[in-house]
Enzyme design. Sequence first.
Site, PDB file in Angstrom:
ATOM      1  N   HIS A 172      -1.121 -95.204-101.318  1.00  0.00           N
ATOM      2  CA  HIS A 172      -2.322 -95.573-102.241  1.00  0.00           C
ATOM      3  C   HIS A 172      -2.039 -96.147-103.582  1.00  0.00           C
ATOM      4  O   HIS A 172      -3.272 -95.585-104.094  1.00  0.00           O
ATOM      5  CB  HIS A 172      -3.593 -95.431-101.736  1.00  0.00           C
ATOM      6  CG  HIS A 172      -4.559 -96.208-100.085  1.00  0.00           C
ATOM      7  ND1 HIS A 172      -3.301 -95.566 -99.075  1.00  0.00           N
ATOM      8  CD2 HIS A 172      -5.358 -96.455-100.021  1.00  0.00           C
ATOM      9  CE1 HIS A 172      -4.500 -96.160 -98.217  1.00  0.00           C
ATOM     10  NE2 HIS A 172      -5.539 -96.723 -99.124  1.00  0.00           N
TER      11      HIS A 172
ATOM     12  N   PHE B 223      -4.632 -88.493-105.888  1.00  0.00           N
ATOM     13  CA  PHE B 223      -4.937 -86.863-105.455  1.00  0.00           C
ATOM     14  C   PHE B 223      -4.599 -86.189-105.285  1.00  0.00           C
ATOM     15  O   PHE B 223      -4.022 -84.617-105.655  1.00  0.00           O
ATOM     16  CB  PHE B 223      -6.198 -87.177-103.842  1.00  0.00           C
ATOM     17  CG  PHE B 223      -7.394 -87.563-103.850  1.00  0.00           C
ATOM     18  CD1 PHE B 223      -8.759 -87.585-105.509  1.00  0.00           C
ATOM     19  CD2 PHE B 223      -7.724 -88.956-102.511  1.00  0.00           C
ATOM     20  CE1 PHE B 223      -9.185 -89.303-105.243  1.00  0.00           C
ATOM     21  CE2 PHE B 223      -8.502 -89.683-102.971  1.00  0.00           C
ATOM     22  CZ  PHE B 223      -9.190 -89.517-104.163  1.00  0.00           C
TER      23      PHE B 223
ATOM     24  N   ARG C 236      -0.497 -99.096-100.243  1.00  0.00           N
ATOM     25  CA  ARG C 236      -1.911 -99.944 -99.203  1.00  0.00           C
ATOM     26  C   ARG C 236      -1.344-101.126 -98.642  1.00  0.00           C
ATOM     27  O   ARG C 236      -1.765-101.636 -97.818  1.00  0.00           O
ATOM     28  CB  ARG C 236      -3.243 -99.895 -99.973  1.00  0.00           C
ATOM     29  CG  ARG C 236      -4.043-100.064 -98.842  1.00  0.00           C
ATOM     30  CD  ARG C 236      -5.855-100.162 -99.316  1.00  0.00           C
ATOM     31  NE  ARG C 236      -6.762-100.295 -98.815  1.00  0.00           N
ATOM     32  CZ  ARG C 236      -8.138-100.878 -99.129  1.00  0.00           C
ATOM     33  NH1 ARG C 236      -7.711-100.880-100.490  1.00  0.00           N
ATOM     34  NH2 ARG C 236      -9.470-101.041 -98.001  1.00  0.00           N
TER      35      ARG C 236
ATOM     36  N   ASP D 236     -10.953-100.397-104.389  1.00  0.00           N
ATOM     37  CA  ASP D 236     -11.377 -99.099-104.129  1.00  0.00           C
ATOM     38  C   ASP D 236     -11.414 -99.072-106.014  1.00  0.00           C
ATOM     39  O   ASP D 236     -12.077 -98.188-106.699  1.00  0.00           O
ATOM     40  CB  ASP D 236      -9.965 -98.557-104.289  1.00  0.00           C
ATOM     41  CG  ASP D 236     -10.641 -98.389-102.533  1.00  0.00           C
ATOM     42  OD1 ASP D 236     -11.022 -97.990-102.113  1.00  0.00           O
ATOM     43  OD2 ASP D 236      -9.709 -97.391-101.735  1.00  0.00           O
TER      44      ASP D 236
ATOM     45  N   ARG E 299       3.057 -97.990 -96.487  1.00  0.00           N
ATOM     46  CA  ARG E 299       2.483 -96.124 -95.300  1.00  0.00           C
ATOM     47  C   ARG E 299       2.612 -96.718 -93.967  1.00  0.00           C
ATOM     48  O   ARG E 299       2.479 -95.791 -93.687  1.00  0.00           O
ATOM     49  CB  ARG E 299       0.590 -96.270 -95.840  1.00  0.00           C
ATOM     50  CG  ARG E 299       0.102 -97.704 -95.566  1.00  0.00           C
ATOM     51  CD  ARG E 299      -1.627 -97.890 -95.845  1.00  0.00           C
ATOM     52  NE  ARG E 299      -2.201 -98.339 -96.114  1.00  0.00           N
ATOM     53  CZ  ARG E 299      -3.146 -99.177 -95.288  1.00  0.00           C
ATOM     54  NH1 ARG E 299      -3.867 -97.814 -95.119  1.00  0.00           N
ATOM     55  NH2 ARG E 299      -3.998 -99.892 -95.013  1.00  0.00           N
TER      56      ARG E 299
ATOM     57  N   GLU F 268      -6.945 -81.073-101.094  1.00  0.00           N
ATOM     58  CA  GLU F 268      -5.560 -81.413-102.006  1.00  0.00           C
ATOM     59  C   GLU F 268      -4.180 -80.048-102.551  1.00  0.00           C
ATOM     60  O   GLU F 268      -3.797 -79.972-102.087  1.00  0.00           O
ATOM     61  CB  GLU F 268      -5.615 -82.765-102.758  1.00  0.00           C
ATOM     62  CG  GLU F 268      -5.874 -83.743-101.667  1.00  0.00           C
ATOM     63  CD  GLU F 268      -7.876 -84.047-102.162  1.00  0.00           C
ATOM     64  OE1 GLU F 268      -8.162 -85.195-101.383  1.00  0.00           O
ATOM     65  OE2 GLU F 268      -7.749 -82.966-102.767  1.00  0.00           O
TER      66      GLU F 268
END
Length: 308
Positions: free
Chosen positions: A107, A81, A165, A115, A8, A56
């Site tokens: 992610h 998402f 991530r 998470d 990322r 989104e």
Amino acid sequence: MADKIATREAYGKALVELGEKNDKVVVLDADLAGATMTKYFKAAYPDRFYDMGIAEANMVDTAAGLSTMGLIPFCSTFAMFGAGRAYEQVRNSIAYPKFNVKLCMSHAGVSVGEDGGSHQAIEDIALMRVIPGMTVIVPADANETRKAVFALADFQGPAYLRLARLATPVFEEDQPFEIGKANVLRDGTDVAIFACGLMVNESLEAAKLLAADGIDAAVINIHTIKPIDRECVIHYAQRCSKVFTVEEHSTIGGLGDAVADVLMGVVNCGFHKIGVPDQFGQSGKAADVLKEYGLTAPQIAANIKAKL
């Protein structure tokens, strides 16, 4: 291996480099620029950056519209998402009309860590792979991510780029990158390991452990899941006769199934998938979660040895 850099992070910095060379590039984010690393592009080119908020579906539809104006939109949010919540818009507003939008989602996978299962997208490759005409790319390290970003800017059509991530090793040897063309990182004759994303490095380390036991493993980086490099997959399956796929994704619908689709009815070989079983991820340190699902080099090596 050199330093550890998250894909990322490499993505965010590559966008700035790309933006300098191509003024058609615009970037959209869903209130996560600090996590997806599009913050770098935002700082460099604020007039070409659009923060769409936690919306989104709206972001994806806006990107579709921008693409009709000759612009090249790069859309970013978390994979859960972007591939999940906005699936209908990706399918009907981008892929169906074949619009030139790049969906670069961070992610992904269980390495998201703390998470937890709600945010650990382990279905995104399957969701994007099943959409007609969608190109799906999962880079293995920072250098490959940079090359993928530039390649996607030149590529015409919808594409999905899966980012992580977790900071992971950067390969010391520079590898070529061509959409749809696999890279053989280690040659071998006893077993073929097809891997993508973070699991490429783990597979290389696993191959070293296997070599210590006299098992010669080939490691092939399948950075493009769709369109997959059929010729390479068939060649190594025939050569080694034992095939393993390794992915930080559900064993349903991802790299394993993509490789199986190529080999079914074509090559008679032993075939095993290593990935996340039919269950959700869990919250914990990334290293611990990867270990929980058997996705570390020693576990991969042990799994392969047990099945040979």
